[in-house]
Design an enzyme around this catalytic site. Structure first.
Site, PDB file in Angstrom:
ATOM      1  N   THR A 134      -5.474  -2.138  -6.322  1.00  0.00           N
ATOM      2  CA  THR A 134      -4.375  -1.357  -6.885  1.00  0.00           C
ATOM      3  C   THR A 134      -3.603  -2.155  -7.935  1.00  0.00           C
ATOM      4  O   THR A 134      -3.570  -3.392  -7.882  1.00  0.00           O
ATOM      5  CB  THR A 134      -3.407  -0.958  -5.744  1.00  0.00           C
ATOM      6  OG1 THR A 134      -2.216  -0.426  -6.302  1.00  0.00           O
ATOM      7  CG2 THR A 134      -3.017  -2.161  -4.882  1.00  0.00           C
ATOM      8  N   ASP A 135      -2.939  -1.439  -8.832  1.00  0.00           N
ATOM      9  CA  ASP A 135      -2.091  -2.120  -9.830  1.00  0.00           C
ATOM     10  C   ASP A 135      -0.848  -2.737  -9.185  1.00  0.00           C
ATOM     11  O   ASP A 135      -0.173  -3.577  -9.787  1.00  0.00           O
ATOM     12  CB  ASP A 135      -1.694  -1.159 -10.957  1.00  0.00           C
ATOM     13  CG  ASP A 135      -0.901   0.064 -10.489  1.00  0.00           C
ATOM     14  OD1 ASP A 135      -0.689   0.229  -9.270  1.00  0.00           O
ATOM     15  OD2 ASP A 135      -0.494   0.866 -11.363  1.00  0.00           O
ATOM     16  N   GLU A 136      -0.536  -2.319  -7.935  1.00  0.00           N
ATOM     17  CA  GLU A 136       0.699  -2.817  -7.296  1.00  0.00           C
ATOM     18  C   GLU A 136       0.651  -4.311  -7.033  1.00  0.00           C
ATOM     19  O   GLU A 136       1.690  -4.930  -6.804  1.00  0.00           O
ATOM     20  CB  GLU A 136       0.971  -2.036  -6.001  1.00  0.00           C
ATOM     21  CG  GLU A 136       1.159  -0.562  -6.249  1.00  0.00           C
ATOM     22  CD  GLU A 136       1.877   0.173  -5.126  1.00  0.00           C
ATOM     23  OE1 GLU A 136       2.418  -0.477  -4.230  1.00  0.00           O
ATOM     24  OE2 GLU A 136       1.885   1.411  -5.165  1.00  0.00           O
ATOM     25  N   TYR A 159       2.420  -3.557   1.705  1.00  0.00           N
ATOM     26  CA  TYR A 159       1.160  -2.958   1.256  1.00  0.00           C
ATOM     27  C   TYR A 159       0.553  -3.763   0.113  1.00  0.00           C
ATOM     28  O   TYR A 159      -0.606  -4.195   0.176  1.00  0.00           O
ATOM     29  CB  TYR A 159       1.383  -1.498   0.813  1.00  0.00           C
ATOM     30  CG  TYR A 159       0.232  -0.943  -0.021  1.00  0.00           C
ATOM     31  CD1 TYR A 159      -1.017  -0.716   0.544  1.00  0.00           C
ATOM     32  CD2 TYR A 159       0.400  -0.672  -1.386  1.00  0.00           C
ATOM     33  CE1 TYR A 159      -2.076  -0.236  -0.228  1.00  0.00           C
ATOM     34  CE2 TYR A 159      -0.646  -0.189  -2.154  1.00  0.00           C
ATOM     35  CZ  TYR A 159      -1.882   0.028  -1.573  1.00  0.00           C
ATOM     36  OH  TYR A 159      -2.929   0.495  -2.338  1.00  0.00           O
ATOM     37  N   LYS A 163      -2.918  -6.023  -0.155  1.00  0.00           N
ATOM     38  CA  LYS A 163      -3.999  -5.760  -1.121  1.00  0.00           C
ATOM     39  C   LYS A 163      -4.232  -7.000  -1.988  1.00  0.00           C
ATOM     40  O   LYS A 163      -5.368  -7.349  -2.293  1.00  0.00           O
ATOM     41  CB  LYS A 163      -3.656  -4.542  -2.002  1.00  0.00           C
ATOM     42  CG  LYS A 163      -3.661  -3.194  -1.285  1.00  0.00           C
ATOM     43  CD  LYS A 163      -5.031  -2.779  -0.746  1.00  0.00           C
ATOM     44  CE  LYS A 163      -6.026  -2.430  -1.831  1.00  0.00           C
ATOM     45  NZ  LYS A 163      -7.272  -1.868  -1.247  1.00  0.00           N
TER      46      LYS A 163
HETATM   47  P1  NAD Z   1      -6.282   6.997   1.947  1.00  0.00           P
HETATM   48  O1  NAD Z   1      -5.180   6.485   2.814  1.00  0.00           O
HETATM   49  O2  NAD Z   1      -6.275   8.420   1.536  1.00  0.00           O
HETATM   50  O3  NAD Z   1      -7.684   6.733   2.674  1.00  0.00           O
HETATM   51  C1  NAD Z   1      -7.976   5.549   3.351  1.00  0.00           C
HETATM   52  C2  NAD Z   1      -9.231   5.780   4.199  1.00  0.00           C
HETATM   53  O4  NAD Z   1      -9.554   4.546   4.856  1.00  0.00           O
HETATM   54  C3  NAD Z   1      -9.044   6.837   5.297  1.00  0.00           C
HETATM   55  O5  NAD Z   1     -10.159   7.695   5.326  1.00  0.00           O
HETATM   56  C4  NAD Z   1      -8.948   6.015   6.571  1.00  0.00           C
HETATM   57  O6  NAD Z   1      -9.413   6.707   7.710  1.00  0.00           O
HETATM   58  C5  NAD Z   1      -9.836   4.817   6.237  1.00  0.00           C
HETATM   59  N1  NAD Z   1      -9.478   3.630   7.017  1.00  0.00           N
HETATM   60  C6  NAD Z   1      -8.235   3.120   7.209  1.00  0.00           C
HETATM   61  N2  NAD Z   1      -8.317   2.046   8.028  1.00  0.00           N
HETATM   62  C7  NAD Z   1      -9.632   1.872   8.335  1.00  0.00           C
HETATM   63  C8  NAD Z   1     -10.344   0.925   9.127  1.00  0.00           C
HETATM   64  N3  NAD Z   1      -9.706  -0.051   9.779  1.00  0.00           N
HETATM   65  N4  NAD Z   1     -11.682   1.035   9.212  1.00  0.00           N
HETATM   66  C9  NAD Z   1     -12.336   2.031   8.558  1.00  0.00           C
HETATM   67  N5  NAD Z   1     -11.703   2.971   7.813  1.00  0.00           N
HETATM   68  C10 NAD Z   1     -10.377   2.891   7.697  1.00  0.00           C
HETATM   69  O7  NAD Z   1      -6.325   6.010   0.713  1.00  0.00           O
HETATM   70  P2  NAD Z   1      -6.637   6.319  -0.840  1.00  0.00           P
HETATM   71  O8  NAD Z   1      -5.397   6.730  -1.493  1.00  0.00           O
HETATM   72  O9  NAD Z   1      -7.848   7.168  -0.919  1.00  0.00           O
HETATM   73  O10 NAD Z   1      -6.966   4.845  -1.328  1.00  0.00           O
HETATM   74  C11 NAD Z   1      -8.296   4.323  -1.205  1.00  0.00           C
HETATM   75  C12 NAD Z   1      -8.323   2.894  -1.746  1.00  0.00           C
HETATM   76  O11 NAD Z   1      -7.911   2.896  -3.115  1.00  0.00           O
HETATM   77  C13 NAD Z   1      -7.366   1.945  -1.023  1.00  0.00           C
HETATM   78  O12 NAD Z   1      -7.993   0.691  -0.918  1.00  0.00           O
HETATM   79  C14 NAD Z   1      -6.151   1.865  -1.937  1.00  0.00           C
HETATM   80  O13 NAD Z   1      -5.512   0.616  -1.810  1.00  0.00           O
HETATM   81  C15 NAD Z   1      -6.814   2.014  -3.300  1.00  0.00           C
HETATM   82  N6  NAD Z   1      -5.968   2.627  -4.372  1.00  0.00           N
HETATM   83  C16 NAD Z   1      -5.321   3.818  -4.152  1.00  0.00           C
HETATM   84  C17 NAD Z   1      -4.603   4.403  -5.193  1.00  0.00           C
HETATM   85  C18 NAD Z   1      -3.907   5.735  -5.037  1.00  0.00           C
HETATM   86  O14 NAD Z   1      -3.201   6.147  -5.950  1.00  0.00           O
HETATM   87  N7  NAD Z   1      -4.079   6.446  -3.938  1.00  0.00           N
HETATM   88  C19 NAD Z   1      -4.528   3.754  -6.434  1.00  0.00           C
HETATM   89  C20 NAD Z   1      -5.180   2.528  -6.600  1.00  0.00           C
HETATM   90  C21 NAD Z   1      -5.915   1.983  -5.557  1.00  0.00           C
HETATM   91  O1  DAU Z   2      -0.089   2.387  -8.025  1.00  0.00           O
HETATM   92  C1  DAU Z   2      -1.125   2.643  -7.134  1.00  0.00           C
HETATM   93  C2  DAU Z   2      -0.573   3.011  -5.780  1.00  0.00           C
HETATM   94  O2  DAU Z   2      -0.054   4.331  -5.889  1.00  0.00           O
HETATM   95  C3  DAU Z   2      -1.602   2.918  -4.656  1.00  0.00           C
HETATM   96  O3  DAU Z   2      -2.033   1.593  -4.521  1.00  0.00           O
HETATM   97  C4  DAU Z   2      -1.018   3.426  -3.338  1.00  0.00           C
HETATM   98  O4  DAU Z   2      -2.012   3.435  -2.341  1.00  0.00           O
HETATM   99  C5  DAU Z   2      -0.488   4.839  -3.557  1.00  0.00           C
HETATM  100  O5  DAU Z   2       0.110   5.314  -2.377  1.00  0.00           O
HETATM  101  C6  DAU Z   2       0.502   4.882  -4.718  1.00  0.00           C
HETATM  102  O6  DAU Z   2       1.722   4.172  -4.361  1.00  0.00           O
HETATM  103  P1  DAU Z   2       3.177   4.724  -4.750  1.00  0.00           P
HETATM  104  O7  DAU Z   2       4.159   4.114  -3.840  1.00  0.00           O
HETATM  105  O8  DAU Z   2       3.403   4.599  -6.223  1.00  0.00           O
HETATM  106  O9  DAU Z   2       2.939   6.305  -4.437  1.00  0.00           O
HETATM  107  P2  DAU Z   2       3.892   7.382  -3.717  1.00  0.00           P
HETATM  108  O10 DAU Z   2       3.265   8.719  -3.940  1.00  0.00           O
HETATM  109  O11 DAU Z   2       4.245   6.977  -2.339  1.00  0.00           O
HETATM  110  O12 DAU Z   2       5.219   7.311  -4.606  1.00  0.00           O
HETATM  111  C7  DAU Z   2       5.202   7.564  -6.003  1.00  0.00           C
HETATM  112  C8  DAU Z   2       6.616   7.381  -6.508  1.00  0.00           C
HETATM  113  O13 DAU Z   2       7.436   8.425  -5.978  1.00  0.00           O
HETATM  114  C9  DAU Z   2       7.270   6.086  -6.044  1.00  0.00           C
HETATM  115  O14 DAU Z   2       8.112   5.612  -7.089  1.00  0.00           O
HETATM  116  C10 DAU Z   2       8.123   6.500  -4.850  1.00  0.00           C
HETATM  117  C11 DAU Z   2       8.512   7.916  -5.185  1.00  0.00           C
HETATM  118  N1  DAU Z   2       8.674   8.842  -4.052  1.00  0.00           N
HETATM  119  C12 DAU Z   2       7.676   8.906  -3.126  1.00  0.00           C
HETATM  120  C13 DAU Z   2       7.747   9.766  -2.065  1.00  0.00           C
HETATM  121  C14 DAU Z   2       6.656   9.818  -1.008  1.00  0.00           C
HETATM  122  C15 DAU Z   2       9.778   9.673  -3.978  1.00  0.00           C
HETATM  123  O15 DAU Z   2      10.676   9.624  -4.840  1.00  0.00           O
HETATM  124  N2  DAU Z   2       9.851  10.542  -2.919  1.00  0.00           N
HETATM  125  C16 DAU Z   2       8.905  10.617  -1.947  1.00  0.00           C
HETATM  126  O16 DAU Z   2       9.069  11.418  -0.981  1.00  0.00           O
END
Ligand code: NAD
Ligand code: DAU
Length: 353
Positions: A134-136, A159, A163
């Site tokens: 992730t970019d975080e 988190y 990562k």
């Molecule tokens: P998500 O939470 O929707 O899915 C995570 C999946 O991993 C789920 O299916 C869960 O059951 C499985 N999992 C969790 N713990 C596990 C374990 N111990 N063993 C096996 N499976 C397990 O997550 P996502 O948003 O799809 O993110 C997927 C990946 O991409 C993550 O590594 C996250 O850090 C990365 N990522 C997410 C975003 C985003 O915006 N969502 C952006 C950049 C990177």
């Molecule tokens: O940047 C990549 C990341 O993006 C991934 O690595 C993470 O897995 C993914 O969850 C996401 O993280 P964020 O914290 O940016 O996403 P989230 O949707 O939780 O929040 C987006 C923005 O909105 C953040 O600034 C917090 C804000 N927010 C979030 C929620 C859930 C609100 O203002 N209200 C809310 O209820």
């Protein structure tokens, strides 16, 4: 059938993972795709219905932290590629319960790295451990600038710290054991099958149900949004053409403050739900800010664009409208997710055989 590659995708029942699994199963019938997922609250096999009966697809229920199980499946299936997405992914949950993130994201990743290292003794060109990050990990930007692959790591939530730690371990295995690895760091994804704890699906769901839309702080934080299918396509390109040992940043070049984004969603939803303009925006409620809330993320993805020819395909307004349409057309999915009924799907689907 003799498959050309055997690929283990972890976390394939989650949001991004399910898009990656579907893309690989459909586009590469010559590959055997194994989806390993623990099915935590975020894992939902209903996300994979359209490919669950394909002959090149196998679901493995399991935990990436369980060494014995992980070693056994590597030995048994002799995977030559790993695309590792399984993780605890929600920042707010990491603030409430950091340990779960340390165990899954750090220990789980190391368990997989060890299994790959022990299985790929000759490290042939065909093997690849692709770690999705992730970019975080880069921390928080001020009003100017972008994260590049050279930006120093500065994670600020449990988190992102977990990562970042997993990224360091992946690089350590590359340098120490010559494990063939590649890493990508992506910005915020949006699209179908997104769990409604995250900002966009939560806002859509709350507008639909006339519930308050919680905006943290003043809504001034900025995120760079990318359509999830564009991320899956980037993963495909990097898996096939990325250089071993390299990192690629993936982003949408699409920055929005949370409040502007929520207002845009309100506007789209008013039209879709035939509500008077301004109705949904009345639901916006400013709430206590997230602890340690990163101000701004923005990705410079020029390395990926110039080297491997990837670029985002969708304009945000178009992608957001498509996403809203999907949520409105898939009420059953949303109801199952919000009621918890999706957690019974494994039992009914896999224990009937
Ligand atoms: P998500 O939470 O929707 O899915 C995570 C999946 O991993 C789920 O299916 C869960 O059951 C499985 N999992 C969790 N713990 C596990 C374990 N111990 N063993 C096996 N499976 C397990 O997550 P996502 O948003 O799809 O993110 C997927 C990946 O991409 C993550 O590594 C996250 O850090 C990365 N990522 C997410 C975003 C985003 O915006 N969502 C952006 C950049 C990177
Ligand atoms: O940047 C990549 C990341 O993006 C991934 O690595 C993470 O897995 C993914 O969850 C996401 O993280 P964020 O914290 O940016 O996403 P989230 O949707 O939780 O929040 C987006 C923005 O909105 C953040 O600034 C917090 C804000 N927010 C979030 C929620 C859930 C609100 O203002 N209200 C809310 O209820």
């Amino acid at each position: 059938m003799e498959y050309k590659k055997k690929i283990l995708i972890t976390g394939g029942a989650g949001f991004i993972g399910s898009h990656v699994v579907k893309r690989f199963v459909k586009n590469y019938p010559e590959y055997q795709i194994f989806n390993l997922d623990k099915l935590t609250y975020a894992g939902n096999l209903e996300n994979l219905r359209e490919i669950e009966n394909e002959s090149n697809y196998t679901f493995l229920k399991g935990d990436i932290v369980e060494t014995e199980f992980i070693n056994k499946i590597f030995e048994h299936h002799q995977f030559n590629g790993v695309i590792h997405l399984a993780a605890e992914s929600h920042v707010d949950r990491s603030i409430a319960n950091p340990l779960e993130f340390i165990i899954t994201n750090i220990v789980g990743t190391t368990t997989l790295l060890n299994a790959a290292k022990n299985t790929w003794k000759d490290n042939s060109n065909d093997n690849l451990f692709y770690h999705i990050s992730t970019d975080e990990v880069y921390g928080s930007l001020g009003k100017e600038g972008f994260f590049t692959e050279e930006t120093a790591y500065d994670p600020r939530s449990p988190y992102s710290a977990s990562k970042a730690s997993s990224d360091h371990l992946v690089r350590a295995y590359f340098h120490t054991y010559k494990l063939p690895v590649v890493i990508s760091n992506c910005s915020n994804n949006y699209g179908s099958y997104h769990f409604p704890e995250k900002l966009i699906p939560l806002t859509i769901n709350n507008i639909k149900n006339n519930k308050p839309i919680p905006v943290y702080g003043k809504g001034e934080n900025v995120r760079d949004w990318l359509f999830v299918e564009d991320h899956a396509r980037a993963i495909d390109v990097i898996f096939h053409k990325g250089r071993i040992g390299e990192t690629y940043n993936i982003g949408g070049n699409n920055e929005w403050t949370n409040i502007d984004l929520v207002n845009l969603l309100c506007k789209i939803m008013d039209v879709k739900l035939y509500r008077e303009a301004g109705t949904s925006a009345k639901l916006i409620t400013f709430v206590k800010d997230r602890a340690g809330h990163d101000l701004r993320y923005a990705i410079d993805s020029s390395k990926l664009q110039n080297e491997l020819g990837w670029k985002p395909s969708l304009q945000f307004e178009e992608g957001l409208e498509k996403t809203v349409d999907w949520y409105l057309a898939n009420e059953e999915w949303l109801n199952h997710v919000t009621s918890g009924a999706y957690q019974n799907y494994y039992e009914t689907q896999y224990h009937k055989r």
